[in-house]
Enzyme design. Sequence first.
Site, PDB file in Angstrom:
ATOM      1  N   CYS A   1      20.046  91.558  55.240  1.00  0.00           N
ATOM      2  CA  CYS A   1      19.779  90.340  55.004  1.00  0.00           C
ATOM      3  C   CYS A   1      20.853  89.363  55.383  1.00  0.00           C
ATOM      4  O   CYS A   1      21.516  88.806  54.602  1.00  0.00           O
ATOM      5  CB  CYS A   1      19.696  90.224  53.432  1.00  0.00           C
ATOM      6  SG  CYS A   1      18.591  91.531  52.836  1.00  0.00           S
ATOM      7  N   GLU A   2      21.003  89.056  56.637  1.00  0.00           N
ATOM      8  CA  GLU A   2      22.025  88.180  57.489  1.00  0.00           C
ATOM      9  C   GLU A   2      21.261  87.614  58.826  1.00  0.00           C
ATOM     10  O   GLU A   2      20.673  88.163  59.444  1.00  0.00           O
ATOM     11  CB  GLU A   2      23.170  88.772  57.835  1.00  0.00           C
ATOM     12  CG  GLU A   2      24.132  89.422  56.745  1.00  0.00           C
ATOM     13  CD  GLU A   2      25.139  88.404  56.146  1.00  0.00           C
ATOM     14  OE1 GLU A   2      25.218  87.352  56.632  1.00  0.00           O
ATOM     15  OE2 GLU A   2      25.535  89.003  54.984  1.00  0.00           O
TER      16      GLU A   2
ATOM     17  N   GLY B   1      39.985 102.514  75.380  1.00  0.00           N
ATOM     18  CA  GLY B   1      39.186 103.064  74.558  1.00  0.00           C
ATOM     19  C   GLY B   1      37.752 102.987  75.039  1.00  0.00           C
ATOM     20  O   GLY B   1      37.148 103.860  75.467  1.00  0.00           O
ATOM     21  N   ARG B   2      37.263 101.390  75.343  1.00  0.00           N
ATOM     22  CA  ARG B   2      35.865 101.336  75.662  1.00  0.00           C
ATOM     23  C   ARG B   2      35.723 102.021  77.110  1.00  0.00           C
ATOM     24  O   ARG B   2      34.353 102.554  77.031  1.00  0.00           O
ATOM     25  CB  ARG B   2      35.886  99.642  75.897  1.00  0.00           C
ATOM     26  CG  ARG B   2      34.519  99.206  76.093  1.00  0.00           C
ATOM     27  CD  ARG B   2      34.437  97.778  76.552  1.00  0.00           C
ATOM     28  NE  ARG B   2      35.193  97.006  75.806  1.00  0.00           N
ATOM     29  CZ  ARG B   2      34.978  96.301  74.792  1.00  0.00           C
ATOM     30  NH1 ARG B   2      33.803  96.265  74.286  1.00  0.00           N
ATOM     31  NH2 ARG B   2      35.802  95.551  73.932  1.00  0.00           N
TER      32      ARG B   2
HETATM   33  N1  LLP Z   1      45.345  99.452  72.936  1.00  0.00           N
HETATM   34  C1  LLP Z   1      45.730  98.520  72.009  1.00  0.00           C
HETATM   35  C2  LLP Z   1      46.939  98.044  71.500  1.00  0.00           C
HETATM   36  C3  LLP Z   1      44.500  97.960  71.414  1.00  0.00           C
HETATM   37  O1  LLP Z   1      44.551  97.123  70.355  1.00  0.00           O
HETATM   38  C4  LLP Z   1      43.081  98.329  71.732  1.00  0.00           C
HETATM   39  C5  LLP Z   1      42.068  97.819  71.269  1.00  0.00           C
HETATM   40  C6  LLP Z   1      43.284  99.169  72.855  1.00  0.00           C
HETATM   41  C7  LLP Z   1      44.404  99.759  73.376  1.00  0.00           C
HETATM   42  C8  LLP Z   1      41.933  99.742  73.535  1.00  0.00           C
HETATM   43  O2  LLP Z   1      41.200  98.582  74.160  1.00  0.00           O
HETATM   44  P1  LLP Z   1      39.891  98.869  74.988  1.00  0.00           P
HETATM   45  O3  LLP Z   1      40.161  99.742  76.199  1.00  0.00           O
HETATM   46  O4  LLP Z   1      38.892  99.555  74.085  1.00  0.00           O
HETATM   47  O5  LLP Z   1      39.456  97.587  75.441  1.00  0.00           O
HETATM   48  N2  LLP Z   1      36.023  95.460  68.631  1.00  0.00           N
HETATM   49  C9  LLP Z   1      36.095  94.878  69.829  1.00  0.00           C
HETATM   50  C10 LLP Z   1      37.298  95.401  70.687  1.00  0.00           C
HETATM   51  C11 LLP Z   1      38.509  95.308  69.704  1.00  0.00           C
HETATM   52  C12 LLP Z   1      39.777  95.919  70.712  1.00  0.00           C
HETATM   53  C13 LLP Z   1      40.878  96.183  69.808  1.00  0.00           C
HETATM   54  N3  LLP Z   1      42.121  96.903  70.379  1.00  0.00           N
HETATM   55  C14 LLP Z   1      34.764  94.964  70.859  1.00  0.00           C
HETATM   56  O6  LLP Z   1      33.794  95.758  70.057  1.00  0.00           O
HETATM   57  O7  LLP Z   1      34.849  94.406  71.772  1.00  0.00           O
END
Ligand code: LLP
Length: 453
Positions: free
Chosen positions: A370-371, A303-304
């Site tokens: 407000c945090e 994702g990221r």
């Molecule tokens: N696959 C699964 C099963 C996942 O749970 C996730 C992310 C991904 C793929 C994608 O992961 P990435 O490549 O984006 O690291 N909100 C947090 C990150 C939470 C990730 C949740 N799962 C942050 O902003 O760092």
Amino acid sequence: MTDVLDQQAFRYSNDSTPHLMCENVSLSELVQEFGTPLYVYSKRQIIENFHAFYATLKASGKEHYVSYAVKANSNIEVLRILAEEGSGADVVSAGELLAALAAGFAPERITFDGTGKTDAEIELALKANIHAFNVESLEELTVINGIAEGLGLRAKVSIRVNPDVDAKSHPYISTGMKENKFGIDMENAREAFIYASKHPALEVVGIHVHIGSQITSLDPFIKAARSTVKFVSSLRVKSGIVLEHLNFGGGQGIHYRNVVRHPMLPKDELGEEGEYVPSLGEFVGAVLPILDQTGLKIIFEPGRAIIANACALIASVLYTKQNSLKKFVITDTGMTELIRPPLYEAYHQVAPLELKGGPTEKVDLVGPICETSDFLAQAREMPALKRGDSVAVLCAGAYGYALASNYNLRPRAAEVLVDGSEYRVIRERERVEAVAGLNEAGLTVSTVLGREL
Ligand code: LLP
């Protein structure tokens, strides 16, 4: 080095007062037209990130593919770009499934993740004929089996194993250890595979593993790959279960420091280069040869790494104030637009839209919410900022808008997509009267203002 930097979507212009640009568009112009807070995306960067990943997989000559984790950013225009480039989609809710289908992802390239799929979501995904459910527990398997049977359909399932590997990321975004709620541990996973192989409404097609997010070292990935490969082989040899694919999840870390560089910017605490983060090519090069030992189709679901650095969140300074301890720069943007700094103590580079030279100072860049935890950056050396100046919070594309909220009844910000010298709004700013509930109450701003107290 400069060649690479010149190709970055976000970079400073060569003027005497350098302006921060997204591709060929000045961010200051976008601020004038659309106001702030504003998320600005580069189409080119999204496509480049995707292909940095996909090209290495394609070069393997196998059917391996990338399945974008929609949770990182589910804007439908972002999804459309990735669907067009040939990505699959990894979804975790009915909403994400519908958005992925609407954006044009082929159902046979959609996987459905998540520890708590509802019956309605399972039914929807079955009817959509998705590629596979990534199943997180034995009980979920029995529920999917029952629903599929009731509908006269067959559910393709992939079982998520928990390899008990420490991703060495922030504890809130580590998923592959026994204390985490995700997956089934290796000791018990075999039972789930056997159960699935014995139930005609289930078709076991794969194995899934995802150990966490923002992982900046190859070691945990290599460990997880080795133990998954071992498990797949023992499943085949000892239990006669043969799979079609191995989904290795996402989690590849990115650079959050020194993303945008300019001699007039202060160096951050980690120095010019910052922390070493393996490239996507290095990551694939390290794990693919291990995973390929299974002979299975390999899926990665980042994702990221696809979307984070393709977006800057633009904030404008409302006020500055100095107390006897420190200086605060108060902006119109905060944890409602980007919760990562307070939630994970995450670092995001903050770069002024215009570099005017002059002294720098250490400030806390905070929002209007407000945090106490409402900050974008703490104790950060910044060029002096004043009311009306704007700054870009970089790498805000992943888990930025996706985690945005209406807390304090703030409208969610607009999103703009830049493509070369063109740009367009890909999601309108929410209207304050709608967020305030006026529409449901049949009221407008003027009727509320005109009401007798
Ligand atoms: N696959 C699964 C099963 C996942 O749970 C996730 C992310 C991904 C793929 C994608 O992961 P990435 O490549 O984006 O690291 N909100 C947090 C990150 C939470 C990730 C949740 N799962 C942050 O902003 O760092």
